[in-house]
Design a protein around this motif. Structure first.
Motif, PDB file in Angstrom:
ATOM      1  N   LEU A 193      14.887  36.186  28.800  1.00  0.00           N
ATOM      2  CA  LEU A 193      16.241  36.295  28.701  1.00  0.00           C
ATOM      3  C   LEU A 193      17.118  35.214  29.806  1.00  0.00           C
ATOM      4  O   LEU A 193      17.956  34.749  29.528  1.00  0.00           O
ATOM      5  N   ALA A 194      16.525  35.017  30.895  1.00  0.00           N
ATOM      6  CA  ALA A 194      16.760  34.229  31.872  1.00  0.00           C
ATOM      7  C   ALA A 194      16.987  32.699  31.321  1.00  0.00           C
ATOM      8  O   ALA A 194      17.707  31.934  31.583  1.00  0.00           O
ATOM      9  N   MET A 220      11.028  41.345  28.638  1.00  0.00           N
ATOM     10  CA  MET A 220      12.188  40.654  28.162  1.00  0.00           C
ATOM     11  C   MET A 220      12.940  39.809  29.201  1.00  0.00           C
ATOM     12  O   MET A 220      13.428  38.437  28.920  1.00  0.00           O
ATOM     13  N   LEU A 221      12.723  40.055  30.785  1.00  0.00           N
ATOM     14  CA  LEU A 221      13.810  39.302  31.577  1.00  0.00           C
ATOM     15  C   LEU A 221      13.553  38.028  31.756  1.00  0.00           C
ATOM     16  O   LEU A 221      14.588  37.294  31.651  1.00  0.00           O
ATOM     17  N   LEU A 269      16.853  31.882  28.138  1.00  0.00           N
ATOM     18  CA  LEU A 269      17.849  31.830  27.128  1.00  0.00           C
ATOM     19  C   LEU A 269      19.349  31.640  27.691  1.00  0.00           C
ATOM     20  O   LEU A 269      20.101  30.825  27.138  1.00  0.00           O
TER      21      LEU A 269
END
Lengths: 185, 192
Positions: free
Chosen positions: A18-19, A14-15, A21
């Motif tokens: 997420l960054a 995910m990371l 986004l």
């Protein structure tokens, strides 16, 4: 593909997304910043901002979660004639048509109760409804595209689709609201 | 099921939760309206707000969807107090991701505002606000999502339909209040 359940695996999956986004969301914050004077002039529009973005994100995330589970259970095919897909798309638009007029009315009443409004109620309701219908249609397109992309890239749709859909709805929410306000207010 | 049946079921399942979360969103709008002096005190905060609220939605929405799928697949038991390692891994990963991405978003906001020559608070202030708000709202969200998904599933509700609106409602209400608390704390400690 099996879902992953370790902290490291979830974070790794995910990371990076997420960054990316978060950077996109800062872009939507900049749009909000340029729009600030107009929002401060019409308090009912300011109250409308979080709820419009939030409701649009909800419509997308409910649809995305349902499609992801159908996908894991093997009952979904990504075909426009698929009943599961078409039924969920119809429900998304119907939900927007129900909820957004009430959201507009609620924003108008709240701003009336807390220090006056500068816009008639029908204008605020019209802004909410027009933004909501546009966002529902966009949410369906974005959700289906993101589910399909996750499937092609062999990513767990639960980890990927909901973040993409919610953020695109957030950014589109600010942009669509800005556009609708320019036309209707 | 026909298209009509699917649409009717999806509509009925989603409407109550969407309505509740719309009330939460309106409340967040009121809090935002009341934060105008804080927004003026900490330049760049308005630019950061969508990223902070969205990060909550992203991280805890995905956590909830993952728990929903685990419940549907029978991997996780919906006990009143979760006793499965998978649940705690999902929660721990969400907290780590949520705080890390909030800090990153604050740094990006600072960098963009400096590059555009727009007014901005210091890097330390924006990062501190983002981290404190991320921790406070993360605790509230993790508890709310696990409780809603498990209690809903035990009562025969589809957790997929519950999770998104619960995250948005809790995220809006606690997220905005946590942000307010974080800003006041950081400013009181000398940031700004």
């Amino acid at each position: 593909m099996p879902a992953t359940w370790s902290v490291r695996a979830i974070t790794r999956s995910m990371l990076p997304l997420l960054a990316v986004l978060a950077v996109v969301e800062v872009g939507s914050g900049l749009v909000l910043d340029t729009f600030e004077a107009q929002l401060l002039r019409h308090p009912s529009l300011l109250v409308l901002v979080p709820v419009t973005i939030g409701t649009a994100g909800n419509l997308g995330s409910v649809l995305a979660a349902r499609l992801s589970t159908a996908f894991h259970l093997g009952t979904l095919s990504l075909d426009p004639r698929d009943d599961e897909l078409a039924g969920n798309a119809v429900a998304t638009v119907a939900l927007a048509a129900t909820v957004f007029p009430l959201v507009g009315a609620g924003a108008w009443v709240l701003s009336l109760a807390t220090g006056g409004t500068t816009l008639p109620a029908r204008t605020v309701v019209a802004v909410a409804l027009a933004s909501g219908l546009a966002l529902a249609a966009l949410a369906v397109v974005v959700t289906v595209a993101a589910t399909y992309a996750a499937y092609r890239l062999e990513l767990d749709p639960d980890d990927v689709v909901i973040p993409v859909v919610t953020n695109v709805c957030d950014v589109l929410g600010v942009v669509v609201l800005f556009g609708v306000v320019r036309v209707l207010v | 099921m026909s298209v009509r049946d699917v649409a009717t079921q999806a509509y009925r399942e989603a409407l109550p939760a969407l309505a509740v979360s719309a009330v939460g969103g309106l409340f967040a709008g009121l809090v935002l309206g009341g934060m105008r002096s804080d927004l003026r005190a900490v330049s760049g905060l308005l630019v950061l707000i969508p990223a902070l609220l969205a990060t909550r939605g992203n991280v805890y929405g995905a956590m909830g969807a993952k728990l929903s799928t685990g419940l549907h697949q029978g991997l996780i038991e919906p006990t009143p107090i979760p006793d499965d390692r998978r649940v705690y891994s999902a929660v721990a990963a969400a907290m780590v991701n949520g705080v890390a991405v909030s800090a990153f978003a604050a740094a990006v906001t600072y960098g963009v505002l400096v590059a555009l020559a727009r007014p901005t608070a210091s890097l330390g202030t924006l990062v501190a606000v983002a981290v404190v708000a991320g921790l406070l709202s993360g605790i509230a969200l993790a508890v709310a999502v696990v409780v809603a998904a498990f209690a809903g599933y035990r009562r025969g509700l589809n957790p997929d339909t519950l999770v998104g609106p619960v995250v948005t409602t809790t995220g809006d209400v606690f997220g905005m209040v946590a942000l307010l608390a974080a800003v006041r704390l950081v400013v009181a400690l000398g940031g700004g």
